[in-house]
Motif scaffolding. Structure first.
Motif, short mmCIF file in Angstrom:
data_model
loop_
_atom_site.label_atom_id
_atom_site.label_comp_id
_atom_site.label_asym_id
_atom_site.label_seq_id
_atom_site.Cartn_x
_atom_site.Cartn_y
_atom_site.Cartn_z
N GLU A 224 9.98 -23.61 41.94
CA GLU A 224 9.12 -22.92 42.90
C GLU A 224 9.35 -23.42 44.32
O GLU A 224 8.98 -22.75 45.29
CB GLU A 224 7.65 -23.14 42.52
N LYS A 225 9.98 -24.60 44.44
CA LYS A 225 10.16 -25.22 45.76
C LYS A 225 11.57 -25.01 46.31
O LYS A 225 11.86 -25.47 47.41
CB LYS A 225 9.89 -26.73 45.67
N PHE A 226 12.45 -24.37 45.55
CA PHE A 226 13.83 -24.23 46.02
C PHE A 226 13.89 -23.39 47.30
O PHE A 226 13.39 -22.26 47.34
CB PHE A 226 14.70 -23.55 44.95
N ALA A 227 14.52 -23.94 48.33
CA ALA A 227 14.78 -23.17 49.55
C ALA A 227 15.89 -22.18 49.29
O ALA A 227 16.62 -22.30 48.30
CB ALA A 227 15.18 -24.12 50.68
N LYS A 228 16.05 -21.21 50.18
CA LYS A 228 17.07 -20.18 49.94
C LYS A 228 18.48 -20.78 49.94
O LYS A 228 19.40 -20.22 49.35
CB LYS A 228 16.95 -19.05 50.95
N GLU A 229 18.66 -21.95 50.60
CA GLU A 229 19.98 -22.59 50.63
C GLU A 229 20.22 -23.51 49.43
O GLU A 229 21.28 -24.13 49.32
CB GLU A 229 20.14 -23.42 51.90
N ASP A 230 19.24 -23.64 48.56
CA ASP A 230 19.33 -24.60 47.45
C ASP A 230 20.18 -24.04 46.32
O ASP A 230 19.81 -23.06 45.66
CB ASP A 230 17.92 -24.95 46.95
N GLN A 231 21.32 -24.68 46.07
CA GLN A 231 22.25 -24.14 45.07
C GLN A 231 21.73 -24.29 43.64
O GLN A 231 22.22 -23.63 42.73
CB GLN A 231 23.61 -24.84 45.19
N ARG A 232 20.72 -25.12 43.44
CA ARG A 232 20.21 -25.31 42.08
C ARG A 232 19.63 -24.03 41.49
O ARG A 232 19.61 -23.87 40.26
CB ARG A 232 19.15 -26.42 42.07
N GLN A 233 19.19 -23.12 42.34
CA GLN A 233 18.59 -21.89 41.84
C GLN A 233 19.60 -21.05 41.06
O GLN A 233 19.22 -20.16 40.30
CB GLN A 233 18.01 -21.08 42.99
N TYR A 234 20.89 -21.34 41.23
CA TYR A 234 21.92 -20.57 40.54
C TYR A 234 22.41 -21.25 39.26
O TYR A 234 23.19 -20.68 38.52
CB TYR A 234 23.12 -20.33 41.48
N TYR A 235 21.97 -22.48 39.02
CA TYR A 235 22.47 -23.21 37.84
C TYR A 235 21.80 -22.69 36.57
O TYR A 235 20.59 -22.41 36.55
CB TYR A 235 22.20 -24.71 37.98
N PRO A 236 22.56 -22.56 35.49
CA PRO A 236 22.03 -21.98 34.25
C PRO A 236 20.76 -22.64 33.73
O PRO A 236 19.86 -21.96 33.25
CB PRO A 236 23.19 -22.15 33.27
N ARG A 237 20.65 -23.96 33.84
CA ARG A 237 19.49 -24.64 33.25
C ARG A 237 18.17 -24.32 33.95
O ARG A 237 17.11 -24.53 33.38
CB ARG A 237 19.72 -26.16 33.25
N PHE A 238 18.28 -23.82 35.19
CA PHE A 238 17.07 -23.49 35.94
C PHE A 238 16.73 -22.01 35.86
O PHE A 238 15.76 -21.57 36.48
CB PHE A 238 17.24 -23.92 37.40
N GLN A 239 17.52 -21.25 35.09
CA GLN A 239 17.20 -19.83 34.93
C GLN A 239 16.00 -19.68 34.00
O GLN A 239 15.83 -20.46 33.05
CB GLN A 239 18.41 -19.06 34.39
#
Length: 347
Positions: A224-239
């Motif tokens: 919920e805290k990921f900024a738009k530049e945060d690459q973690r939002q694209y990692y499979p484990r966070f889907q």
């Protein structure tokens, strides 16, 4: 091992490097996990870490790119550099938005010279190949790194995300001091081959992302805290489809941590510290409060039964989703073998 302000010291590898038993990953201060953080705040954080006994600082020329090394160069002026062991990395660069991996000798040398300039130092304590160039024999890359050691520009050589055969071949050219691997309660694929290989050869193990990229310190709500530049939002484990399952692991770890009187993040770090005296986790943070919590993990003691329970909870099969997406996965240790040295001809 000697204590230093509550953080014990450890020998990293068998070549003479001694570091704090826990380091500080500096990437998130400048790149990949949202916008760059205020420089003044990050310098205060770095100084606080050093004063607290954390002396292994980890950066790379790709963080920014380049801006994280510049930040560390500023933070370590005025005598601070004498108090730390500084690690940087080369080998990855972005060209027109595309990631390229390089290990050719001229690039190795140019990258090192660039890092020395940005860090404003004469010698890098530990210099890693950040990702292995699978088009160039590791012996060729190592040959140039060996020259840099002989010239006094780097003290010790490291590899990151390298396969067993790459580690062995590199070590035969010049001793490898440390191998950096992603190792945590939800990244355990290195335990079968990579960790034993390092131990056989007397190579230290540096565990990056030991908190599961923040998952074990913040839990599922981190997304919920990921900024738009945060690459973690694209990692499979966070889907969402994987996070719902992985949340159960976090909840159980939280229960065990509550019984131990520590945080889930401290428990995850303590589990790594209990893997052996040759393992140095390098959790990253941008907050002094989190840094203090991470240091607290060094005093958490786990019984064999607790270790076994944690490992059964977070087995390699028990976590859903790969640790990287499709593009980045091709640069991990499982895909890092290089061509035979005998067949390679320079262009």
């Amino acid at each position: 091992m000697a204590e230093s302000n509550g953080v014990r010291r450890m020998k990293l590898g068998s070549q003479g490097l001694e570091v704090s038993a826990q380091g500080l990953g500096c990437m998130g201060m400048s790149a990949f996990y949202g916008p760059p953080k205020p420089e003044e705040d990050m310098i205060k954080l770095i100084h606080h870490a050093i004063n607290s006994g954390i002396t292994l600082l980890d950066t790379s020329d790709i963080y920014g790119p380049h801006t994280n090394e510049v930040l560390l160069g500023k933070a370590l002026k005025g005598g601070w550099i004498e108090k730390v062991e500084l690690a940087s990395k080369f080998g990855v660069r972005f060209v027109d938005g595309t990631r390229e991996v390089h290990g050719e000798p001229a690039y190795v040398r140019a990258a090192c010279e660039g890092s020395l300039k940005r860090l404003d130092i004469d010698c890098i304590d530990l210099y890693y190949q950040h990702r292995v160039d699978t088009n160039i024999p590791i012996e060729v890359t190592m040959g140039e790194l060996k020259k840099l050691v002989e010239e006094g520009k780097i003290k010790y050589i490291g590899l990151s995300e390298a396969s067993e055969s790459t580690i062995r071949r590199a070590h035969a050219v010049h001793p490898i001091t440390a191998v950096q691997i992603e190792w945590s309660l939800w990244a355990r694929d290195v335990e079968e081959v990579i960790v034993p290989t390092c131990r056989e050869l007397g190579i230290g193990i540096v565990a990056y992302c030991p908190l599961g990229r923040g998952f074990f310190s913040s839990g599922p709500k981190i997304t919920e805290k990921f900024a738009k530049e945060d690459q973690r939002q694209y990692y499979p484990r966070f889907q969402p489809e994987n996070l719902e399952h992985n949340k159960q692991i976090y909840e159980r770890i939280s229960e065990i941590a509550a019984l131990k009187g520590c945080t889930p993040g401290q428990l995850a770090l303590a589990w790594l510290h209990h893997q052996g005296d040759d393992v140095c986790p390098i959790p990253g943070t941008t907050k002094i409060e989190n840094l203090n919590q991470n240091i607290g993990a060094l005093s958490v003691k786990l019984t064999p039964e607790e270790m076994a329970e944690l490992e059964s909870l977070a087995s390699e099969e028990g976590v859903k989703g790969d640790r990287y997406g499709d593009v980045s996965r091709s640069y991990t240790w499982k895909n890092s073998d290089t061509p035979p040295f005998s067949s390679w001809k320079p262009e």
